[in-house]
Design a protein around this motif. Structure first.
Motif, PDB file in Angstrom:
ATOM      1  N   LEU A  47       0.966  -1.237  -0.195  1.00 37.28           N
ATOM      2  CA  LEU A  47       0.065   0.427   0.019  1.00 37.28           C
ATOM      3  C   LEU A  47       0.572   1.179   0.038  1.00 37.28           C
ATOM      4  O   LEU A  47       1.460   1.681   1.030  1.00 37.28           O
ATOM      5  CB  LEU A  47      -0.987  -0.344   1.508  1.00 37.28           C
ATOM      6  CG  LEU A  47      -1.746  -0.926   1.387  1.00 37.28           C
ATOM      7  CD1 LEU A  47      -2.390  -1.142   2.204  1.00 37.28           C
ATOM      8  CD2 LEU A  47      -2.845  -1.482   0.272  1.00 37.28           C
ATOM      9  N   LEU A  48       1.122   2.533  -0.693  1.00 38.58           N
ATOM     10  CA  LEU A  48       1.473   2.998  -1.465  1.00 38.58           C
ATOM     11  C   LEU A  48       1.346   4.344  -1.625  1.00 38.58           C
ATOM     12  O   LEU A  48      -0.355   4.604  -2.355  1.00 38.58           O
ATOM     13  CB  LEU A  48       2.456   2.979  -2.491  1.00 38.58           C
ATOM     14  CG  LEU A  48       3.224   1.627  -2.537  1.00 38.58           C
ATOM     15  CD1 LEU A  48       3.195   1.257  -3.912  1.00 38.58           C
ATOM     16  CD2 LEU A  48       3.781   0.709  -2.021  1.00 38.58           C
ATOM     17  N   ALA A  49       2.115   5.108  -1.156  1.00 37.85           N
ATOM     18  CA  ALA A  49       1.503   6.965  -1.216  1.00 37.85           C
ATOM     19  C   ALA A  49       1.868   7.706  -2.169  1.00 37.85           C
ATOM     20  O   ALA A  49       3.722   7.379  -1.922  1.00 37.85           O
ATOM     21  CB  ALA A  49       0.707   7.846  -0.058  1.00 37.85           C
ATOM     22  N   PHE A  50       1.090   8.562  -2.714  1.00 39.00           N
ATOM     23  CA  PHE A  50       2.283   9.688  -3.334  1.00 39.00           C
ATOM     24  C   PHE A  50       1.853  10.834  -4.132  1.00 39.00           C
ATOM     25  O   PHE A  50       0.681  11.018  -3.769  1.00 39.00           O
ATOM     26  CB  PHE A  50       2.179   8.671  -4.701  1.00 39.00           C
ATOM     27  CG  PHE A  50       3.072   9.329  -5.785  1.00 39.00           C
ATOM     28  CD1 PHE A  50       5.439   9.256  -5.960  1.00 39.00           C
ATOM     29  CD2 PHE A  50       3.079  11.302  -6.284  1.00 39.00           C
ATOM     30  CE1 PHE A  50       5.858   9.499  -6.219  1.00 39.00           C
ATOM     31  CE2 PHE A  50       3.361  11.113  -7.919  1.00 39.00           C
ATOM     32  CZ  PHE A  50       5.005  10.943  -7.285  1.00 39.00           C
ATOM     33  N   ILE A  51       2.142  11.571  -2.582  1.00 41.88           N
ATOM     34  CA  ILE A  51       1.085  12.769  -2.670  1.00 41.88           C
ATOM     35  C   ILE A  51       2.139  14.015  -2.448  1.00 41.88           C
ATOM     36  O   ILE A  51       3.059  13.670  -1.803  1.00 41.88           O
ATOM     37  CB  ILE A  51       0.534  12.575  -0.959  1.00 41.88           C
ATOM     38  CG1 ILE A  51      -0.711  13.461  -1.166  1.00 41.88           C
ATOM     39  CG2 ILE A  51       1.231  12.175   0.227  1.00 41.88           C
ATOM     40  CD1 ILE A  51      -1.919  12.768  -0.143  1.00 41.88           C
ATOM     41  N   ASP A  99       2.455   1.758   4.101  1.00 40.46           N
ATOM     42  CA  ASP A  99       3.922   0.917   3.396  1.00 40.46           C
ATOM     43  C   ASP A  99       5.005   1.625   3.497  1.00 40.46           C
ATOM     44  O   ASP A  99       6.125   1.319   4.141  1.00 40.46           O
ATOM     45  CB  ASP A  99       4.071  -0.078   2.605  1.00 40.46           C
ATOM     46  CG  ASP A  99       3.213  -1.831   3.309  1.00 40.46           C
ATOM     47  OD1 ASP A  99       2.962  -2.363   4.505  1.00 40.46           O
ATOM     48  OD2 ASP A  99       1.638  -2.222   2.259  1.00 40.46           O
ATOM     49  N   GLU A 100       4.059   2.271   1.847  1.00 42.47           N
ATOM     50  CA  GLU A 100       5.291   3.278   1.129  1.00 42.47           C
ATOM     51  C   GLU A 100       5.001   4.731   1.610  1.00 42.47           C
ATOM     52  O   GLU A 100       3.575   4.594   0.912  1.00 42.47           O
ATOM     53  CB  GLU A 100       6.523   2.774   0.559  1.00 42.47           C
ATOM     54  CG  GLU A 100       6.990   3.552  -0.451  1.00 42.47           C
ATOM     55  CD  GLU A 100       7.491   2.857  -1.545  1.00 42.47           C
ATOM     56  OE1 GLU A 100       8.187   2.249  -1.692  1.00 42.47           O
ATOM     57  OE2 GLU A 100       7.135   4.330  -2.956  1.00 42.47           O
ATOM     58  N   THR A 103      10.887  10.109  -0.101  1.00 44.45           N
ATOM     59  CA  THR A 103      10.084   8.819   0.230  1.00 44.45           C
ATOM     60  C   THR A 103      10.649   7.895   1.409  1.00 44.45           C
ATOM     61  O   THR A 103      11.755   7.963   1.820  1.00 44.45           O
ATOM     62  CB  THR A 103      10.665   8.003  -1.016  1.00 44.45           C
ATOM     63  OG1 THR A 103       9.949   8.386  -2.555  1.00 44.45           O
ATOM     64  CG2 THR A 103      10.020   6.683  -0.649  1.00 44.45           C
ATOM     65  N   TYR A 104       9.673   7.299   1.741  1.00 40.14           N
ATOM     66  CA  TYR A 104       9.967   6.919   3.247  1.00 40.14           C
ATOM     67  C   TYR A 104       9.349   5.371   3.330  1.00 40.14           C
ATOM     68  O   TYR A 104       7.912   5.272   2.763  1.00 40.14           O
ATOM     69  CB  TYR A 104       9.189   7.142   4.459  1.00 40.14           C
ATOM     70  CG  TYR A 104      10.218   8.592   4.323  1.00 40.14           C
ATOM     71  CD1 TYR A 104      11.101   8.999   5.522  1.00 40.14           C
ATOM     72  CD2 TYR A 104       9.452  10.079   3.784  1.00 40.14           C
ATOM     73  CE1 TYR A 104      11.238   9.701   5.651  1.00 40.14           C
ATOM     74  CE2 TYR A 104      10.179  10.904   4.146  1.00 40.14           C
ATOM     75  CZ  TYR A 104      11.400  11.604   5.030  1.00 40.14           C
ATOM     76  OH  TYR A 104      11.497  12.646   5.452  1.00 40.14           O
ATOM     77  N   ARG A 105       9.959   4.836   3.502  1.00 38.14           N
ATOM     78  CA  ARG A 105       9.523   2.733   3.978  1.00 38.14           C
ATOM     79  C   ARG A 105       8.937   3.057   5.747  1.00 38.14           C
ATOM     80  O   ARG A 105       9.446   3.168   6.806  1.00 38.14           O
ATOM     81  CB  ARG A 105      10.055   2.186   3.990  1.00 38.14           C
ATOM     82  CG  ARG A 105      10.147   0.716   3.177  1.00 38.14           C
ATOM     83  CD  ARG A 105      10.632   0.036   2.633  1.00 38.14           C
ATOM     84  NE  ARG A 105      11.247   0.156   1.372  1.00 38.14           N
ATOM     85  CZ  ARG A 105      12.341   0.064   0.627  1.00 38.14           C
ATOM     86  NH1 ARG A 105      13.301  -0.074   1.902  1.00 38.14           N
ATOM     87  NH2 ARG A 105      12.646   0.454  -0.597  1.00 38.14           N
TER      88      ARG A 105
END
Lengths: 182, 182
Positions: free
Chosen positions: A6-10, A131-132, A175-177
């Motif tokens: 599950l990934l976010a890009f914002i 997750d990211e 970007t972070y995990r």
């Protein structure tokens, strides 16, 4: 079957806001550069499913072109019904009114899930499901609007993956995990 | 005489908090690395005066060692009096109870002014007085606490100067210069 990532890009302002009080995104133009997508295409190539909330949906529903062609789109809302969808969006998205735990089985088999919008993102983070996280910060303070992050019961720690600077606009993307507690 | 540059150098969480609800700074330990001061010494060499608010003062007053030796320190507070200062701090700081415009003449002739603490920083930003901002972000969401930024009447735009990543701890530090409207 393990759940998909599950990934976010914002994008957000320096003060961590993702939209002005009425949802306005005009200030995102500060980061626009011809030919520069800030890694969005590479990010989207990692997902096949998008989960968004009603707030984000109401911002994008009236865009001249549906921006998520090719992705399975799930809109989380307790209040929206099929009757609230413009005819042109019929068949392009699914409405889901349940809680997060009920959503997860729907994501089984997905390659990757793009989690979008402040409230939805916050609920995934609270549930320790995100997750990211890629945050693209524009060099502006808005001072009021909709916050990217919200209240948490406990700290959530992250591992830094990479940071990129877009020099022409002064945009900084990190970007972070998520670190999982052992 | 032109006014001295007003500069901030502050750490926050990914969600833009500078302290837990009770002022606790324990989480800053996540960024600690032997021999790495994150540019603090270089920053402090550019200033000779420090302005802080009561909140920051109450956090630092009980530190085993006064951390600001060599700097002129002005504490802004409408409520503190000389009687509230521990004897060991007498002579080490000045209390100022006035509004920002009344403070500015006191800063005449300073080389550079270090503006510290959430509320004070916010009031300098609101007054469009803060010239430079270095934010050091730790890879943690706290979810509750004292915010770095606050409400504004209008956007404040910044020029990105530089970003540094501290790989071992995943700390990301960005410096911005305020853009003045022509």
């Amino acid at each position: 079957m393990p759940r998909p990532p599950l990934l976010a890009f914002i994008a957000c302002s320096l003060d961590g806001l993702i939209a002005r009080p009425g949802g306005e995104l005009d200030w995102l133009a500060l980061a626009e550069e011809p030919g520069e997508d800030h890694g969005y295409a590479a990010f989207v190539s990692r997902v096949d499913t998008l989960v968004m909330g009603r707030g984000t949906f109401e911002t994008v529903r009236d865009f001249p072109e549906w921006p998520y062609a090719g992705l399975r789109v799930i809109v989380l809302s307790r209040t929206l019904g099929e009757a609230d969808l413009p005819a042109r969006l019929h068949g392009l998205l699914e409405l889901h009114s349940g809680e997060l735990p009920n959503l997860l089985p729907l994501l089984d088999g997905a390659k990757g899930v793009y989690v979008d919008g402040g409230q939805v993102l916050q609920s995934f983070i609270r549930a320790e499901l995100l997750d990211e996280l890629t945050v693209t910060r524009l060099p502006i303070l808005l001072g009021q609007g909709r916050p990217l992050f919200g209240p948490l019961e406990a700290d959530v720690r992250w591992e830094h993956v990479q940071t990129r600077v877009f020099d022409r606009t002064g945009t900084v993307q990190s970007t972070y995990r998520r670190l999982t507690t052992p």
